[in-house]
Each structure stands twice: as structure tokens, then as C-alpha cells.
Design an enzyme around this catalytic site. Structure first.
Site, mmCIF file in Angstrom:
data_model
loop_
_atom_site.group_PDB
_atom_site.id
_atom_site.type_symbol
_atom_site.label_atom_id
_atom_site.label_comp_id
_atom_site.label_asym_id
_atom_site.label_seq_id
_atom_site.Cartn_x
_atom_site.Cartn_y
_atom_site.Cartn_z
ATOM 1 N N GLU A 263 0.827 -1.210 0.000
ATOM 2 C CA GLU A 263 0.000 0.000 0.000
ATOM 3 C C GLU A 263 0.860 1.258 0.000
ATOM 4 O O GLU A 263 0.536 2.236 -0.657
ATOM 5 C CB GLU A 263 -0.953 0.012 1.210
ATOM 6 C CG GLU A 263 -2.090 -0.979 1.103
ATOM 7 C CD GLU A 263 -3.019 -0.728 -0.097
ATOM 8 O OE1 GLU A 263 -2.985 0.365 -0.674
ATOM 9 O OE2 GLU A 263 -3.767 -1.642 -0.468
ATOM 10 N N TYR B 208 -6.134 5.837 5.266
ATOM 11 C CA TYR B 208 -6.316 4.874 4.181
ATOM 12 C C TYR B 208 -5.500 3.591 4.450
ATOM 13 O O TYR B 208 -6.023 2.477 4.413
ATOM 14 C CB TYR B 208 -5.916 5.470 2.822
ATOM 15 C CG TYR B 208 -5.835 4.388 1.787
ATOM 16 C CD1 TYR B 208 -6.984 3.839 1.243
ATOM 17 C CD2 TYR B 208 -4.599 3.842 1.413
ATOM 18 C CE1 TYR B 208 -6.933 2.786 0.350
ATOM 19 C CE2 TYR B 208 -4.529 2.792 0.521
ATOM 20 C CZ TYR B 208 -5.697 2.273 -0.012
ATOM 21 O OH TYR B 208 -5.641 1.219 -0.888
ATOM 22 N N ASP C 47 -9.673 5.816 -0.608
ATOM 23 C CA ASP C 47 -8.632 6.464 -1.408
ATOM 24 C C ASP C 47 -9.269 7.139 -2.625
ATOM 25 O O ASP C 47 -10.499 7.255 -2.710
ATOM 26 C CB ASP C 47 -7.562 5.448 -1.834
ATOM 27 C CG ASP C 47 -8.106 4.444 -2.842
ATOM 28 O OD1 ASP C 47 -9.327 4.407 -3.074
ATOM 29 O OD2 ASP C 47 -7.286 3.697 -3.423
#
Ligand code: SF4
Length: 378
Positions: free
Chosen positions: A47, A130, A148
Site C-alpha cells: 500500500e 487509508y 482512497d
């Protein structure tokens, strides 16, 4: 607001059915050997890499990174230079520094065990809402959203919502609405379904594939073909333009690189020296002359007595290059300068090294901004 919540709840079934058969196979989604979810470490690293970087570009970096730094302990112990080398080309290098800081926090504050809860994850360096949502839901099954750009885009299109998605209150509202409808039994798949729908159907650039979209029956922008108006963001300020002359100084097969300051743009990375502005060949020659008569370089002056005046034996024009950062654009001109002796260079920096091409490839992280010139000496 009620209508939106109900509508948002209605898309869950079709979205999850679609995800069952359309989920992307990505290396970081592989389940742990002894569990039915991916590891928090792999979700976290992927991520962070995926912020500002395309999935296809991330795959190779992810694999190399995990091979060299397979867990929190290895990440916490890696040297700054090696970490920067592993990150070279991904940009936004603070992401990598924060990874290391967070790994150290996990060891010091959580006894080396990855924190499992959303609230705890938020305390780690470089982890925002996020990323905390993605790790908590995908690796630990906590029903929290991971909101996001994909989610903002799909959400605002679904409801033809023209709120400014850069505003904190708008972001908070969308997150709260998702929190009410996220399915408790499969929050990770739910969040990944939004990610995949945004990446493969409701595209960020160009026309979305509404005909293939599982939530099309619920989508206002799809029905009105007004998707191009969403999401609404304020116009970006134009980037600052900077001109630079980049010098690849070669002496006996080695190239001079210097370490950038530890703060600011490309902090702590290695670069070829450069000067503000665009230097003509004549200006460059004048510049090179200055280097050998620098004040205080007495020994060197004596050493140079009787030698020819110029330190440069040949200068090649490498052409132009351009690199775009988030707030600034560099417009560069490059020269390759072959030297007949090491000059006394008045460049203040954190360190200077004369590196071979092999050293540059293996040991020093040179930002991709310089790649256009660097490639010419490979
Ligand atoms: Fe996006 Fe079209 Fe699906 Fe609406 S119908 S969410 S605009 S792809």
C-alpha cells in the site's frame, strides 16, 4: 443523506459478487501459509508503494523489497543507503524512511508484533487513515473502510456529488457513510472491490467502462453520462519551473556524486552536481577554471604548477532532460565532462564520492530525475 446511505448499502451485493470473479491477482494478496488472509507486512509495504505509483511498476519493487527485507526486523535494521537503493525509482523517498521508522516503532512499542487495530496502526509513522484501513481490514478483518482516490471517484459518480473531495469534512462524511455499510464478515474484500473497480472499470483517466460496471444500475453519473464532472477538486496551482545544468564529471572512469541534504526534495539521495540555470559551453568552461583556483587550495595549486591550465580535457553535451515533481518541474541541460585531474570543487554537501558505474548501479541511489543523463554513461 439517508437516500445515499441506502443506495450505498444497495451496491454491496453486486460489488462483492463482481469482486468474486474479477479480483486482480496481485502478489501482495497472497494468503499467509497458516492463515486465510495476507500478512499485515505485505499489505503495508504494497500500500505504501502503491501511493503515487502504478500497480505494474510496483510489482518488481515489491518482490525485490520483500526478498531483501522480508519482515519488520529486517526493515528496522536496514541501512539508510540500502533502503534508498531498494526504493530508487519509486520516488517520494520519505515513504521508505517512514517504513523504517514504523518498523522500529513496532519493535519498540509493540514488542515486534504488528499492531492489529486500526487505531493502533494510525500511531505508526507514515500510516494514515487509508493505509490503516487497508491493513486492519485486509490483514485482520476489522470492518473499517480504506478510502482512497478510487473510492472518492466512484462514490461521487454514483451520486453525482459535486462536493470538493479535498475538503476534510467531505472526506469524513464519505468515510462515515462507508463505515455504516461495510460488511462485517468480509471488510477486506469489500475495500479491495472498490480498489479494483476504480482501477479496472471506473477509470481515473478517460471514459469509464460503465457497460461492464456491476454498480451501473445505481449510478447517476453513469445514467446521465456525466462521469467526467466527478470527482470535483479545486484547480491545482501551477508547478514552479526551475532550470538546472547537470554535470557528469568523469575522472579515470569514476563519476562524481554528492549526497543531497537530509531535508527537502530528494533528501539524502545521491546526485550528480548541478548548477542553477542553463550554462553555455563557455560559461561551463569558466566555471571549471574556477574550481582549480579555489582559495585555500594551496597544495593543489603547487601540484598544478607546470601543468596545463584546464582541468577538463573534453566536454560532451548530453542534451536536455525534464523531471516533474509534485510542486516543481526541473528543466535540465546535461554535460559529460572528462577531467584530467580531480578538481577542488566548492560544492557544499553531506558527502562526495567518485563512483564507478558499477558502484552507481549497486550501491548508490541516484534519483530517476537524473536517469536521462545517467543512462548515457551506462
Ligand atoms: Fe463509474 Fe460508470 Fe460504474 Fe458509474 S456506472 S461507477 S461512472 S463505471
Amino acid at each position: 443523506m439517508k437516500r445515499e446511505e441506502n443506495q450505498l448499502g444497495k451496491i454491496t451485493g453486486p460489488l462483492m459478487d463482481w469482486y468474486d470473479s474479477h479480483a486482480r491477482m496481485l502478489p501482495w494478496r497472497k494468503k499467509e501459509k497458516d492463515g486465510n488472509r495476507p500478512s499485515p507486512y505485505s499489505v503495508w509495504i504494497s500500500e505504501i508503494m502503491l501511493q503515487q505509483t502504478r500497480v505494474e511498476a510496483v510489482k518488481g519493487y515489491y518482490q525485490r523489497f520483500l526478498e531483501r527485507l522480508p519482515d519488520v526486523d529486517a526493515l528496522a535494521a536496514v541501512s539508510e543507503d540500502e533502503l534508498m537503493k531498494l526504493w530508487q525509482g519509486l520516488g517520494y523517498y520519505n515513504r521508505a524512511r517512514n517504513l523504517k521508522k514504523a518498523a522500529q516503532q513496532i519493535i519498540e512499542e509493540y514488542g515486534g508484533e504488528f499492531p492489529r487495530e486500526y487505531r493502533e496502526l494510525l500511531t505508526l509513522s507514515g500510516i494514515g487513515e487509508y493505509t490503516a484501513g487497508a491493513i486492519a481490514s485486509i490483514a485482520f478483518g476489522e470492518p473499517v473502510p480504506a478510502v482512497d482516490g478510487n473510492v472518492y471517484r466512484i462514490y461521487t459518480r454514483l451520486f453525482c456529488d459535486s462536493s470538493d473531495i479535498t475538503k476534510a469534512n467531505v472526506r469524513r462524511r464519505i468515510r462515515e457513510e462507508l463505515l455504516k455499510v461495510i460488511p462485517g464478515e468480509s471488510p477486506g474484500s469489500y475495500n479491495q472491490a472498490w480498489m479494483d473497480l476504480g482501477a479496472t472499470v471506473c477509470l481515473p483517466h478517460g471514459e469509464p467502462l460503465c457497460g461492464q460496471c456491476p454498480v451501473e444500475p445505481f449510478c447517476l453519473a453513469g445514467a446521465c453520462q456525466s462521469w467526467q464532472h466527478y470527482p470535483v477538486k479545486p484547480a491545482k496551482r501551477p508547478r514552479k519551473q526551475e532550470e538546472r545544468t547537470v554535470l557528469l564529471l568523469e575522472y579515470q572512469g569514476r563519476y562524481l556524486i554528492q549526497k543531497r541534504p537530509s531535508r527537502g526534495l530528494l533528501a539524502g539521495l545521491w546526485e550528480f552536481p548541478s548548477q542553477e540555470g542553463v550554462l553555455s559551453l563557455e560559461q561551463l568552461q569558466g566555471f571549471l577554471q574556477q574550481w582549480k583556483v579555489e582559495e585555500g587550495a594551496q597544495e593543489r595549486e603547487e601540484e598544478w604548477q607546470g601543468q596545463e591550465q584546464s582541468v577538463a580535457v573534453e566536454i560532451e553535451l548530453l542534451g536536455k532532460g525534464k523531471h516533474i515533481f509534485s510542486h516543481v518541474e526541473w528543466h535540465m541541460l546535461g554535460y559529460l565532462v572528462h577531467l584530467n585531474r580531480k578538481p577542488q570543487i566548492p560544492i557544499s554537501s553531506e558527502g562526495i564520492v567518485w563512483a564507478t558505474v558499477k558502484d552507481l548501479e549497486e550501491s548508490y541511489s541516484v534519483p530517476s530525475a537524473f536517469r536521462c543523463f545517467y543512462e548515457k554513461i551506462l
